[in-house]
Design an enzyme around this catalytic site. Sequence first.
Site, short mmCIF file in Angstrom:
data_model
loop_
_atom_site.label_atom_id
_atom_site.label_comp_id
_atom_site.label_asym_id
_atom_site.label_seq_id
_atom_site.Cartn_x
_atom_site.Cartn_y
_atom_site.Cartn_z
N ARG A 181 14.48 -18.85 40.66
CA ARG A 181 14.93 -20.24 40.80
C ARG A 181 16.25 -20.33 41.56
O ARG A 181 16.48 -21.29 42.29
CB ARG A 181 15.10 -20.88 39.42
CG ARG A 181 13.77 -21.20 38.80
CD ARG A 181 13.94 -21.76 37.43
NE ARG A 181 12.66 -22.24 36.93
CZ ARG A 181 12.44 -22.56 35.67
NH1 ARG A 181 13.42 -22.48 34.79
NH2 ARG A 181 11.26 -22.99 35.29
N LYS A 219 -5.68 -25.60 26.65
CA LYS A 219 -6.21 -26.84 26.08
C LYS A 219 -6.56 -27.91 27.09
O LYS A 219 -5.81 -28.16 28.02
CB LYS A 219 -5.15 -27.43 25.15
CG LYS A 219 -4.85 -26.61 23.92
CD LYS A 219 -3.76 -27.34 23.20
CE LYS A 219 -3.43 -26.78 21.84
NZ LYS A 219 -2.27 -27.54 21.32
N GLY A 269 3.78 -22.93 34.47
CA GLY A 269 4.57 -21.77 34.10
C GLY A 269 3.75 -20.49 33.98
O GLY A 269 4.09 -19.46 34.57
N GLY A 324 6.61 -27.94 33.92
CA GLY A 324 6.31 -29.30 33.46
C GLY A 324 6.33 -30.31 34.59
O GLY A 324 5.49 -31.22 34.64
#
Length: 397
Positions: free
Chosen positions: A36, A198, A351, A374
């Site tokens: 990052r 999920k 991620g 996110g």
Amino acid sequence: MNKQTVRDVNWKGQRALVRVDFNVPMKDGRITDDTRMRAALPTLLYLLDKGAAVILMSHLGRPKGQRTEKYSLEPVAGHLRSLLPGVQIRFASDCVGEEAEQAARNLGPGEVLVLENVRFHPEEEKNDPAFAQALARLGHVYVNDAFGAAHRAHASTEGVARYLPAVAGLLMEREIDVMGGALERPERPFVAIIGGAKVSDKIGVLENLLPKVDALVIGGGMANTFLAAQGHDMGRSLVETDALDIARGLLQKAAERGARLLLPVDLVVADRFEADASHRVCPATEVPADGMALDIGPETVGAYQAVIRDARTVIWNGPMGVFEMPAFARGTIAIAQAMAEVHGVTIVGGGDSVAAVEQAGLADRMTHVSTGGGASLEFLEGKTLPGVAALREKEES
Ligand code: ADP
Ligand code: MG
């Protein structure tokens, strides 16, 4: 992108207040992965080259509004010195207040000031206007280069943009241009590969992408829920009973629009959720009552690779299996390999998916590996990110 960027500003004599995402993983005070930080270098080098004084703000971890030594950005400032040799890099022990203001005023062109963790103040996450104003006092122009935090409306990502001219950094611009371009004007065939644990985490992504893509390829734990929605017994596999109706609805929508929604035809089934579990391949419709599907099977891998091979745009979010365990990482690695061979645009977001691609050593074979977990998920859901919305439009001046 219809937002102004660092290229639209005359930086001579200006102080750039830059929100970066320096939320790097650390262990025992050392940075274990500086991806990052390196991703922010093009913006920092651009600003320094144009004669700006550069003030950096970021969060690190979750200090919950309290000064917490292990979340200090001081080691990050130290590491930045090694990434920008020859550049004067100072550190201020608080992100607002007299010390920070004085350090900002004294900063010369081509110099950098790293501010302490903005989340040491509870006002940051509350997007408190007075706190945002206190941050704004440090610079002349606000630059947001923290794509990974752009889905949050915090003081340093959104609030501060109300008090200063606000433009995008080069990383922010690239994230939005590459992902936005793929979503809005994809070269076809356009294939989305969605996996992970999920369905419920990815409903927004599935619904936003389904009408746009030529094929939607499903893997990972969420494939079990789709197979269960078709009436198959999935044994002891992860199945979200709450999401069966959503899965049925998506299957129906796909059938109505003639979109290809691909589900696994075979699965790697284990006897327990362990790295050393005994496992075998079985048809997706014949999972034994005591078995758990932890990866897609070889026939599925072949079918998915064929779809990816023909694509000109591929977006991937979510691993195909429990890739953290080598025995169940084959499907995920095979997808990464197929994407690496694509003649077209390949984008990885999320991620765990990004971690899997890096683990496979294939990150630099992709067009774009998103730095935002996110944030990239919300972007793929078609949501407007508050940190992006707050930036100046191109035609404004
Ligand atoms: P991303 O971070 O890329 O968006 P997710 O967080 O949605 O991905 O999902 C990643 C997780 O899903 C991983 O921890 C992986 O182990 C888990 N997972 C994938 N396939 C299965 C499966 N068949 N059963 C249980 N968990 C799975
Ligand atoms: Mg994840």
